[in-house]
Scaffold this active site. Sequence first.
Site, short mmCIF file in Angstrom:
data_model
loop_
_atom_site.label_atom_id
_atom_site.label_comp_id
_atom_site.label_asym_id
_atom_site.label_seq_id
_atom_site.Cartn_x
_atom_site.Cartn_y
_atom_site.Cartn_z
N LYS A 1 -9.15 2.39 -2.55
CA LYS A 1 -9.45 1.76 -1.27
C LYS A 1 -10.84 2.18 -0.80
CE LYS A 1 -7.28 1.21 3.35
NZ LYS A 1 -6.10 1.62 4.14
N GLU B 1 0.84 -1.20 0.00
CA GLU B 1 0.00 0.00 0.00
C GLU B 1 0.88 1.26 0.00
OE1 GLU B 1 -3.48 1.83 2.99
OE2 GLU B 1 -2.27 0.09 3.59
N CYS C 1 -5.52 -3.17 2.24
CA CYS C 1 -5.44 -3.24 3.71
C CYS C 1 -6.80 -3.37 4.40
CB CYS C 1 -4.66 -2.03 4.24
SG CYS C 1 -3.85 -2.33 5.83
#
Length: 565
Positions: A105, A39, A142
């Site tokens: 994300k 990330e 994540c």
Amino acid sequence: MALCQIDSVVGDLVGNADKLVSWLRRAEEAGADLALFPELAITGYPPEDLLLKPGFIADNLAMAAKVAAEARECAAVFGYVDAGRDLHNALMVAHMGEICGTYHKELLPNYAVFDEKRYFTPGRGTHQLYRIAGVTVGLTVCEDAWAPAGPIASQAAAGAEVILSANASPFAAGRLAQREAMLSTRAADASAALVYVNLVGGQDELVFDGGSMAFDSEGNLLVRAKQFEEELLIADLHVRPVFRKRLLDPRGRASAKTLAVSELSTATRAAEALPESPPRTALSRYGEIYEALVLGTRDYVSKNGFGEVVIGLSGGVDSSLVAAVATDALGAKHVHGVAMPSRYSSPGSITDADQLSEALGIDLKVIPIEAAHSTIASMLGECFPDIPSGVADENLQSRIRGVLLMAMSNQFGWLVLTTGNKSEQAVGYSTLYGDSAGGFAVLKDVTKTSVYELCRYRNGLDKSGGPIPQSVIDKPPSAELRPDQKDQDSLPPYEVLDPIIEAYVEADRTAGELVEAGFDADLVAKVVRLVDLSEYKRRQQPPGVRVTPKAFGKDRRVPITNHYR
């Protein structure tokens, strides 16, 4: 495919991009069809208020395009900041020199050390899937993986056979096992293989521990990368048809969105043969904490331009552990110890510091502080009705030592490593501008009882018995600032104190809840009062390595002016 577990330095956009290209070449040479990076690999994590600078965002985009242009047959998936009307924590997919797509994300963490909603806008769940080497692949970042009904489930329902998860997940003791259990469940629930790549390295107080993993569609762990080290790990994924399992899933798939699939014309390539062996065994609890301290110290020192460190060695357990960590992190020739005995120092303190220094191979300077102590006490006679005594005299000695260490820092460019632990910082058992003076607090998030365990762990690594003298571990802890002083003169025994601190600070229990849990009411009242009154001190402490789920610093934001008890 290649799991590219790398260290990415916050703000070093050119260096990070060059590293990505270098590791992408290595993945190609190993025969990987796809290389997955962590990330925000371009910017480093967390970039924090650098994201408020338009120039930083523009440079990040330029470096992401540079990496994309270097992608060849091996597709590259890496983290960067996407910018349009808003900023997004994003992944870029690149192949044959072109940008093939992006992923934003969806779930932005805003707790503990995370503050992503301050900067980013969440993705809207309209992302495409990718056909790579004959396999349908989905992307997540994540936090997206932690929600049971999140992007992994929706992408698998839309046809993804492999889910890629790019991460910058900070270390805390026991976190690797939590991740493994969660990821295994996500893979099994989604009936999709799951590949998790984590950042590695130290960033201010955070440590990213790597431990990248790959799971099959039944949730079985296939491979695991090392902890606390960069590594290129090749995972040979055999994707099996799972349509029968999905059709028989009582939860159904009818509500799944149909996602567009981008076909990347990547022929299946011959990767290096993988040895038939089980995944690496994870480190023990104190093993991973120790490695986190070493990595966090090494990266803080080196990434901030320091070459050497200096430590005040009292002959006590805290300074001995800090010296061992620093030596393992930087090498003995870059670590300097200074013993500064006073009129109250025991002979054993000097011999213990000398024995430790010899075992570690670091140099030790001895500078008695009696002359300065007497002179300053005499100077204060103009203001004091008598010579300084009690806490004033104790803190005076500590501040003299802080002055000496900071003078060496100024003269030689050495970074001062402080030696206070979490238990002491919690209850204010430290001196502002004295033992708290320095640039980095190695044990800031390590309780006193854990300090002893870590000393035993470090000694156990050496067949010779280790560098920390047993006498240091055995003797009662003492600041040696007055005759026959012991920590227990002012504080409860650490084996009693530490559980209260952990419950009050890390678990956020109230004083009433602690008493209900069985802790002594008078002791709870004393400890809670000390913790609350010491907040102003902690605000002035240097950063240090985070190893628990809640450390003093970014994790815990309590008002200094605070009357809640």
